[in-house]
Design a protein around this motif. Sequence first.
Motif, PDB file in Angstrom:
ATOM      1  N   UNK A 158       0.858  -1.172   0.000  1.00 27.15           N
ATOM      2  CA  UNK A 158       0.000   0.000   0.000  1.00 27.15           C
ATOM      3  C   UNK A 158       0.900   1.229   0.000  1.00 27.15           C
ATOM      4  N   UNK A 159       0.584   2.183  -0.862  1.00 26.63           N
ATOM      5  CA  UNK A 159       1.374   3.410  -0.961  1.00 26.63           C
ATOM      6  C   UNK A 159       0.795   4.537  -0.119  1.00 26.63           C
ATOM      7  N   UNK A 160      -0.542   4.563  -0.008  1.00 27.08           N
ATOM      8  CA  UNK A 160      -1.195   5.568   0.835  1.00 27.08           C
ATOM      9  C   UNK A 160      -2.633   5.155   1.088  1.00 27.08           C
ATOM     10  N   UNK A 161      -3.269   5.868   2.014  1.00 29.42           N
ATOM     11  CA  UNK A 161      -4.685   5.671   2.308  1.00 29.42           C
ATOM     12  C   UNK A 161      -5.409   6.989   2.093  1.00 29.42           C
ATOM     13  N   UNK A 162      -6.634   6.880   1.562  1.00 30.29           N
ATOM     14  CA  UNK A 162      -7.460   8.064   1.325  1.00 30.29           C
ATOM     15  C   UNK A 162      -8.864   7.755   1.823  1.00 30.29           C
ATOM     16  N   UNK A 163      -9.410   8.671   2.604  1.00 28.30           N
ATOM     17  CA  UNK A 163     -10.782   8.569   3.072  1.00 28.30           C
ATOM     18  C   UNK A 163     -11.605   9.578   2.285  1.00 28.30           C
ATOM     19  N   UNK A 164     -12.652   9.101   1.603  1.00 28.82           N
ATOM     20  CA  UNK A 164     -13.461   9.954   0.731  1.00 28.82           C
ATOM     21  C   UNK A 164     -14.909   9.935   1.218  1.00 28.82           C
ATOM     22  N   UNK A 165     -15.533  11.123   1.280  1.00 30.07           N
ATOM     23  CA  UNK A 165     -16.936  11.178   1.703  1.00 30.07           C
ATOM     24  C   UNK A 165     -17.864  10.959   0.516  1.00 30.07           C
ATOM     25  N   UNK A 166     -19.159  10.892   0.792  1.00 27.13           N
ATOM     26  CA  UNK A 166     -20.146  10.574  -0.239  1.00 27.13           C
ATOM     27  C   UNK A 166     -20.188  11.612  -1.358  1.00 27.13           C
ATOM     28  N   UNK A 167     -19.807  12.853  -1.050  1.00 30.29           N
ATOM     29  CA  UNK A 167     -19.767  13.915  -2.067  1.00 30.29           C
ATOM     30  C   UNK A 167     -18.550  13.781  -2.977  1.00 30.29           C
ATOM     31  N   UNK A 168     -17.648  12.843  -2.653  1.00 36.02           N
ATOM     32  CA  UNK A 168     -16.469  12.625  -3.484  1.00 36.02           C
ATOM     33  C   UNK A 168     -15.260  13.435  -3.077  1.00 36.02           C
ATOM     34  N   UNK A 169     -15.310  14.065  -1.903  1.00 34.48           N
ATOM     35  CA  UNK A 169     -14.184  14.879  -1.435  1.00 34.48           C
ATOM     36  C   UNK A 169     -13.301  14.084  -0.481  1.00 34.48           C
ATOM     37  N   UNK A 170     -12.003  14.297  -0.592  1.00 41.13           N
ATOM     38  CA  UNK A 170     -11.070  13.639   0.314  1.00 41.13           C
ATOM     39  C   UNK A 170     -11.189  14.259   1.705  1.00 41.13           C
ATOM     40  N   UNK A 171     -11.300  13.391   2.719  1.00 38.45           N
ATOM     41  CA  UNK A 171     -11.303  13.838   4.110  1.00 38.45           C
ATOM     42  C   UNK A 171      -9.936  13.599   4.744  1.00 38.45           C
ATOM     43  N   UNK A 172      -9.170  12.671   4.161  1.00 42.19           N
ATOM     44  CA  UNK A 172      -7.849  12.319   4.673  1.00 42.19           C
ATOM     45  C   UNK A 172      -7.053  11.714   3.538  1.00 42.19           C
ATOM     46  N   UNK A 173      -5.774  12.044   3.475  1.00 48.70           N
ATOM     47  CA  UNK A 173      -4.866  11.430   2.509  1.00 48.70           C
ATOM     48  C   UNK A 173      -3.510  11.344   3.198  1.00 48.70           C
TER      49      UNK A 173
END
Length: 161
Positions: A1-16
């Motif tokens: 794994x190179x990174x983790x991304x948390x995305x909300x339902x609107x398609x915006x990143x909350x965490x990267x």
Amino acid sequence: ISNYVLINEAGHQALNTLKPWGAALPAVGGPPQLQRIFETGEPVLTDVFTGPVTGKPILALGVPVKRDGRTLYSLNAGIFPERIAKVLMSQNLPHNWISAVLDSKGNIVARTHEMDRFVGKPAVPDLIRMSRQSSEGVLETITLEGIPVITAFSRSSVSDW
């Protein structure tokens, strides 16, 4: 794994995890394929795409993050194509063989020969066409760099790669 991304339902990143906590994040969370997580509640393996933070080719494996049965986020593991290439290289194929992994669209995810030149680009049209017609096969064709080859392929029934 190179990174983790948390995305909300609107398609915006909350965490990267490629960015420091609190840093500005891209308005676009990832490829449209990740939206299927919110539609189906099922994991998704994306095709290769250009990462909005790095500007480099990457793919993502996303899973739903649910609360009370509702998908609130998608948690996505980013994987750089070089990691897939390491798996290809570990197969110890003859040095004059060319091995590749294609995504569901027929784009090159990883390759044992001139990977930097071809990653993210479509494979040869004959191979794309044949792999859409059959899950396995063999064909004579010419590589992207003009080398005549006999190509064997097998498409995954799980990822369509």
